[in-house]
Every structure is written in structure tokens, then in C-alpha cells.
Design a protein around this motif. Structure first.
Motif, PDB file in Angstrom:
ATOM      1  N   VAL A   1      38.004 -24.151 -36.553  1.00 44.32           N
ATOM      2  CA  VAL A   1      38.420 -23.229 -35.496  1.00 44.32           C
ATOM      3  C   VAL A   1      39.737 -23.668 -34.874  1.00 44.32           C
ATOM      4  O   VAL A   1      40.577 -22.829 -34.514  1.00 44.32           O
ATOM      5  CB  VAL A   1      37.317 -23.084 -34.423  1.00 44.32           C
ATOM      6  N   ALA A   2      39.956 -24.982 -34.752  1.00 43.11           N
ATOM      7  CA  ALA A   2      41.234 -25.473 -34.226  1.00 43.11           C
ATOM      8  C   ALA A   2      42.346 -25.262 -35.243  1.00 43.11           C
ATOM      9  O   ALA A   2      43.459 -24.878 -34.887  1.00 43.11           O
ATOM     10  CB  ALA A   2      41.110 -26.947 -33.857  1.00 43.11           C
ATOM     11  N   ALA A   3      42.047 -25.510 -36.506  1.00 41.19           N
ATOM     12  CA  ALA A   3      43.050 -25.314 -37.553  1.00 41.19           C
ATOM     13  C   ALA A   3      43.465 -23.858 -37.647  1.00 41.19           C
ATOM     14  O   ALA A   3      44.642 -23.543 -37.866  1.00 41.19           O
ATOM     15  CB  ALA A   3      42.515 -25.795 -38.893  1.00 41.19           C
ATOM     16  N   ARG A   4      42.505 -22.960 -37.489  1.00 42.99           N
ATOM     17  CA  ARG A   4      42.828 -21.533 -37.558  1.00 42.99           C
ATOM     18  C   ARG A   4      43.796 -21.155 -36.437  1.00 42.99           C
ATOM     19  O   ARG A   4      44.782 -20.438 -36.671  1.00 42.99           O
ATOM     20  CB  ARG A   4      41.543 -20.706 -37.463  1.00 42.99           C
ATOM     21  N   ALA A   5      43.536 -21.619 -35.226  1.00 43.95           N
ATOM     22  CA  ALA A   5      44.443 -21.328 -34.118  1.00 43.95           C
ATOM     23  C   ALA A   5      45.835 -21.899 -34.378  1.00 43.95           C
ATOM     24  O   ALA A   5      46.851 -21.246 -34.119  1.00 43.95           O
ATOM     25  CB  ALA A   5      43.867 -21.886 -32.814  1.00 43.95           C
ATOM     26  N   GLY A   6      45.878 -23.123 -34.912  1.00 42.29           N
ATOM     27  CA  GLY A   6      47.167 -23.728 -35.225  1.00 42.29           C
ATOM     28  C   GLY A   6      47.894 -23.006 -36.342  1.00 42.29           C
ATOM     29  O   GLY A   6      49.120 -22.830 -36.296  1.00 42.29           O
ATOM     30  N   ALA A   7      47.142 -22.556 -37.342  1.00 45.45           N
ATOM     31  CA  ALA A   7      47.751 -21.860 -38.472  1.00 45.45           C
ATOM     32  C   ALA A   7      48.341 -20.523 -38.045  1.00 45.45           C
ATOM     33  O   ALA A   7      49.423 -20.123 -38.507  1.00 45.45           O
ATOM     34  CB  ALA A   7      46.722 -21.663 -39.579  1.00 45.45           C
ATOM     35  N   ILE A   8      47.639 -19.807 -37.170  1.00 44.18           N
ATOM     36  CA  ILE A   8      48.147 -18.510 -36.698  1.00 44.18           C
ATOM     37  C   ILE A   8      49.456 -18.697 -35.938  1.00 44.18           C
ATOM     38  O   ILE A   8      50.416 -17.931 -36.122  1.00 44.18           O
ATOM     39  CB  ILE A   8      47.081 -17.819 -35.828  1.00 44.18           C
TER      40      ILE A   8
ATOM     41  N   SER B   1      42.027 -30.399 -43.761  1.00 40.89           N
ATOM     42  CA  SER B   1      40.579 -30.430 -43.953  1.00 40.89           C
ATOM     43  C   SER B   1      39.842 -29.128 -43.692  1.00 40.89           C
ATOM     44  O   SER B   1      38.731 -28.962 -44.183  1.00 40.89           O
ATOM     45  CB  SER B   1      39.957 -31.504 -43.036  1.00 40.89           C
ATOM     46  N   ALA B   2      40.367 -28.226 -42.883  1.00 38.89           N
ATOM     47  CA  ALA B   2      39.602 -27.048 -42.470  1.00 38.89           C
ATOM     48  C   ALA B   2      39.365 -26.102 -43.639  1.00 38.89           C
ATOM     49  O   ALA B   2      40.229 -25.938 -44.507  1.00 38.89           O
ATOM     50  CB  ALA B   2      40.320 -26.324 -41.346  1.00 38.89           C
ATOM     51  N   VAL B   3      38.214 -25.426 -43.662  1.00 38.64           N
ATOM     52  CA  VAL B   3      37.802 -24.679 -44.847  1.00 38.64           C
ATOM     53  C   VAL B   3      37.645 -23.176 -44.646  1.00 38.64           C
ATOM     54  O   VAL B   3      37.424 -22.463 -45.627  1.00 38.64           O
ATOM     55  CB  VAL B   3      36.474 -25.239 -45.418  1.00 38.64           C
ATOM     56  N   LEU B   4      37.711 -22.654 -43.433  1.00 38.21           N
ATOM     57  CA  LEU B   4      37.529 -21.211 -43.244  1.00 38.21           C
ATOM     58  C   LEU B   4      38.397 -20.427 -44.228  1.00 38.21           C
ATOM     59  O   LEU B   4      39.597 -20.673 -44.336  1.00 38.21           O
ATOM     60  CB  LEU B   4      37.898 -20.793 -41.824  1.00 38.21           C
TER      61      LEU B   4
ATOM     62  N   PRO C   1      38.259 -23.564 -50.020  1.00 41.11           N
ATOM     63  CA  PRO C   1      37.784 -22.566 -49.066  1.00 41.11           C
ATOM     64  C   PRO C   1      36.275 -22.661 -48.906  1.00 41.11           C
ATOM     65  O   PRO C   1      35.554 -23.055 -49.837  1.00 41.11           O
ATOM     66  CB  PRO C   1      38.211 -21.238 -49.688  1.00 41.11           C
ATOM     67  N   GLN C   2      35.792 -22.304 -47.746  1.00 34.66           N
ATOM     68  CA  GLN C   2      34.371 -22.429 -47.444  1.00 34.66           C
ATOM     69  C   GLN C   2      33.518 -21.663 -48.440  1.00 34.66           C
ATOM     70  O   GLN C   2      32.435 -22.123 -48.820  1.00 34.66           O
ATOM     71  CB  GLN C   2      34.107 -21.935 -46.024  1.00 34.66           C
TER      72      GLN C   2
ATOM     73  N   SER D   1      30.171 -18.071 -40.479  1.00 32.10           N
ATOM     74  CA  SER D   1      30.753 -17.851 -41.799  1.00 32.10           C
ATOM     75  C   SER D   1      29.952 -18.585 -42.873  1.00 32.10           C
ATOM     76  O   SER D   1      29.654 -18.035 -43.938  1.00 32.10           O
ATOM     77  CB  SER D   1      32.211 -18.322 -41.805  1.00 32.10           C
ATOM     78  N   GLY D   2      29.565 -19.833 -42.592  1.00 26.51           N
ATOM     79  CA  GLY D   2      28.774 -20.592 -43.554  1.00 26.51           C
ATOM     80  C   GLY D   2      27.419 -19.967 -43.809  1.00 26.51           C
ATOM     81  O   GLY D   2      26.959 -19.892 -44.965  1.00 26.51           O
ATOM     82  N   THR D   3      26.765 -19.494 -42.746  1.00 30.36           N
ATOM     83  CA  THR D   3      25.465 -18.846 -42.905  1.00 30.36           C
ATOM     84  C   THR D   3      25.580 -17.604 -43.778  1.00 30.36           C
ATOM     85  O   THR D   3      24.741 -17.360 -44.658  1.00 30.36           O
ATOM     86  CB  THR D   3      24.882 -18.465 -41.533  1.00 30.36           C
ATOM     87  N   ARG D   4      26.613 -16.816 -43.549  1.00 30.29           N
ATOM     88  CA  ARG D   4      26.810 -15.595 -44.339  1.00 30.29           C
ATOM     89  C   ARG D   4      27.032 -15.917 -45.819  1.00 30.29           C
ATOM     90  O   ARG D   4      26.465 -15.274 -46.710  1.00 30.29           O
ATOM     91  CB  ARG D   4      27.998 -14.812 -43.785  1.00 30.29           C
ATOM     92  N   ILE D   5      27.814 -16.928 -46.103  1.00 30.44           N
ATOM     93  CA  ILE D   5      28.069 -17.321 -47.499  1.00 30.44           C
ATOM     94  C   ILE D   5      26.769 -17.760 -48.169  1.00 30.44           C
ATOM     95  O   ILE D   5      26.459 -17.358 -49.299  1.00 30.44           O
ATOM     96  CB  ILE D   5      29.118 -18.446 -47.544  1.00 30.44           C
ATOM     97  N   LEU D   6      26.006 -18.588 -47.475  1.00 34.34           N
ATOM     98  CA  LEU D   6      24.740 -19.060 -48.037  1.00 34.34           C
ATOM     99  C   LEU D   6      23.775 -17.906 -48.276  1.00 34.34           C
ATOM    100  O   LEU D   6      23.165 -17.797 -49.348  1.00 34.34           O
ATOM    101  CB  LEU D   6      24.107 -20.082 -47.091  1.00 34.34           C
ATOM    102  N   ARG D   7      23.623 -17.040 -47.268  1.00 29.62           N
ATOM    103  CA  ARG D   7      22.676 -15.938 -47.401  1.00 29.62           C
ATOM    104  C   ARG D   7      23.077 -15.015 -48.562  1.00 29.62           C
ATOM    105  O   ARG D   7      22.236 -14.643 -49.387  1.00 29.62           O
ATOM    106  CB  ARG D   7      22.606 -15.136 -46.101  1.00 29.62           C
TER     107      ARG D   7
END
Length: 370
Positions: free
Chosen positions: A96-103, A116-119, A136-137, A168-174
Motif C-alpha cells: 500500500v505504501a509502494a502504490r502511493a509512492g509509485a502513483i 518488494s511490493a506485489v500488488l 505480481p501478487q 486482493s490476495g483473498t480474491r486471487i486465492l478464491r
């Protein structure tokens, strides 16, 4: 509060430096041990580059900013670093921090290599300014789902807290598990105590429990409660996000912390560069370096190659990520675009699912690769 590691020394020089901004979580609620390992890898690579002549004859300097896993602090740090004139950005562990920084990096036209971030969606729209090293996650967590299926688990429970990353992880697994006939039950840890969670697991005949929660609370009480419940002696506890990699988890859980499979991004064998880095990192950290330390080292190695043509100036055109080819600690690093991924991606970072050996908790057993 965790004391940051002592910076690795760099050779002094009178030449103007090439500055890279580094985003690192070093205080709570950030995962501070991951931050220490990430910073150690970043600093060691910078020192090694300076020991071999720097970048185009100029020394590399890291300007480190704390994020504490806070997206607002990460975005503000990017703005500050851009104002200071850094040539590129590196680092960050928390998605979540990496996403804010990337934007923010994308908006400012500042090259950012995320360690390291995977989103999957690190930015809201495709960008040429951001790349990352971790898989990617969707790829990593689908690999974890394949491991569960291969081990015969068809009734999986997920103990989750609210978070973009956990959701996001839960959705991928499901999505992946249900396609193969398995069921996934999500248990909201905002409303359940560890004891109530154990009751729910027993009622649902779950064979695997995945911890998508913070550490140490509520992860440690959950593990202790499940391990102590005789109804759940058969259940597999998993932590896809990788927290069992770090010694703090083992210290707090003791024997209960063994045999909890998690994702890490290491190959079976390090490259020669990785073997050399491993020795120094182990001495500096006073423990075996985690995959996060190697991600930090590889980040600076890639950025050094990316920035050599630009000397001390910030690149005025979009970074040539697809033309990078460099040996890292864990393999040859090249970048490409993948469907659904908004940033440039190391094409084939290694993926392992490992668990600590109950007989030797300081040793890892490789359970699955992807």
C-alpha cells in the motif's frame, strides 16, 4: 521502535554524487525487520558500486526516507525526494505504501524501481516510469494456491483484516481455488477472537487456515490458539505474505512458528554475485539475509545500469526498462509487460513456498516452486 542498522561504509570522494531516494519502513506499524533487511541490501549494493568506480565515475548516494508502511508518508517522501533532486527512487516493502509512492513517481516523471511490493496494480494506469522486481501478487498467490491443491487441501479458511493488499490476495486465492473445486471461507478478524476463530474452523471442517492479518497482533494469538486446540491438530497454517521469513516471528512463536508455509522470492541457488553479497549481508545483519535483502541489492544494481547514460542528471525521457539486462543476486534481470500489470515487471523472478523445519527452526524446507 527498531533501531536502524548501522549504515555500511562507502568510500569518500570529492565528486558530485548521483542521488537515489530510498523508501524504507523502519518503524511500526511497518514491518521493521523487513525494512532493516531491505535497507541493508540497498546500502551494500551502493557501497559495492562505489568501490568499483561509481556510476560514470561519480559516487552513488542513498537518501533514505522512512515510510512506516503509511501510504501518505510514502507519497510525501516522494515529493520531498523529488524536490531534493534525486535521480531515481528505490525500495519499499509494503504494497500500500509502494502504490502511493509509485502513483506520485509516475505523476512527477521520476523513475522508481519498487523492490518488494506485489500488488498487480501499483498505479491506476499503465506507466513507463515505474518497474518492480517482485512478482505480481496474482502470480505468487496463484502459485501458493497450487501448492495447497497439490497438498490435498480443498476446504480453506482465510483469517483476514481489512486492507487493499489482503482483499486482493483473498480474491486471487478464491478465484483460483474455486476453479479447481476447493472452497474458500473468509473469516473477519475484526469480529472474531482467536477462540471464536477456532470454533469456526472446527465447524467448517477446514483443512488449511491462511493468515492475512497483521503481526504480531492478531497473528501470534491466532497461531497459539489454533496450535493448542486438539480439534485442529490436522490443520495447516499458512502465511502467504512471507512474515515467517523473519526471526521476530520465530522468537515470538517458538515451536508454534514452524511448518507455516510462506512465499519467498529466492532461487534454489544464488548467482555468484548473490553468494558474495550473502556473506557481507549475513555479517552486517548478524543473521541470514532474507529474500528482501537480496531484493534491495538487486534494486540498486539495476538502477546503476539504468542511470549510467545520464550521469548526475535526472532522465528526461522515460526509462528504457525493456533494454535492461543485468545479473542480480537471484538471476538475470530483464523487464517486460504482463497482462493486468500497470508497471514494468522483472519477467521471471523466482518463487518458492517454504516452511521452517520443525526439527531445525533456523532451516527452511522448500515445499513448492513456481
Amino acid at each position: 521502535m527498531t533501531t536502524p542498522p548501522t549504515p555500511l561504509p562507502a568510500n569518500p570522494t570529492d565528486e558530485p554524487s548521483i542521488q537515489i531516494g530510498a523508501l524504507v519502513p523502519l518503524t511500526r506499524p511497518g514491518w521493521t525487520e523487513a525494512g532493516r533487511h531491505l535497507l541493508a541490501g540497498l546500502e551494500l549494493a551502493a557501497r559495492d558500486i562505489n568501490d568499483t568506480g561509481g556510476i560514470a565515475g561519480k559516487p552513488l548516494e542513498l537518501i533514505v526516507r522512512e515510510t512506516a508502511a503509511d501510504p501518505h508518508r510514502a507519497a510525501a517522501a516522494v515529493d520531498e525526494l523529488a524536490h531534493l533532486g534525486v535521480t531515481a527512487l528505490a525500495g519499499e516493502y509494503h504494497s500500500v505504501a509502494a502504490r502511493a509512492g509509485a502513483i506520485r513517481a509516475d505523476a512527477l516523471g521520476l523513475p522508481y524501481l519498487c523492490s518488494s511490493a506485489v500488488l498487480d496494480t501499483l498505479t491506476d494506469q499503465p506507466t513507463e516510469w515505474v518497474a518492480r522486481l517482485s512478482p505480481p501478487q496474482s502470480r505468487g498467490w496463484q502459485t501458493y494456491a497450487d501448492f495447497l491443491l497439490g497438498a490435498g487441501h480443498t476446504h480453506i479458511a482465510v483469517a483476514a483484516e481489512p486492507s487493499l493488499y489482503w482483499a486482493s490476495g483473498t480474491r486471487i486465492l478464491r478465484d483460483h481455488l474455486t476453479q479447481h473445486g476447493a472452497s474458500v471461507t473468509e473469516l473477519d478478524m475484526r469480529t472474531l477472537t482467536p477462540t471464536a476463530l477456532c470454533d469456526a474452523l472446527a465447524d467448517r471442517h477446514a483443512t488449511a487456515l491462511l493468515l492475512l492479518v497483521g503481526h504480531p497482533e492478531p497473528a501470534v494469538p491466532i497461531v497459539k490458539a489454533v496450535r493448542a486446540d486438539p480439534r485442529l491438530s490436522h490443520i495447516l497454517i499458512g502465511a502467504p505474505a512471507g512474515q515467517p521469513e523473519f526471526t521476530a516471528r520465530t522468537t515470538q512463536l517458538g515451536d508454534d512458528g514452524a511448518a507455516i508455509p510462506f512465499l519467498r522470492y529466492l532461487p534454489e541457488h544464488l548467482t555468484p554475485l548473490g553468494t558474495r553479497a550473502e556473506k557481507t549481508l549475513r555479517e552486517h545483519l548478524a543473521q541470514a539475509p532474507s529474500f528482501v535483502a537480496y531484493e534491495g541489492y538487486d534494486t540498486i544494481t539495476v538502477l546503476a545500469q539504468l542511470l549510467r547514460p545520464h550521469s548526475t542528471n535526472r532522465p528526461r525521457t522515460t526509462p528504457p526498462w525493456p533494454h535492461i539486462s543485468v545479473e542480480g543476486t537471484r538471476g538475470q534481470i530483464q523487464f517486460s509487460r504482463t497482462p493486468g500489470n500497470s508497471v514494468w515487471q522483472w519477467t521471471w523472478p523466482p518463487i518458492q513456498i517454504v516452511g521452517r523445519d520443525p526439527a531445525k527452526p533456523d532451516h527452511f524446507r522448500i515445499l513448492h516452486t513456481g
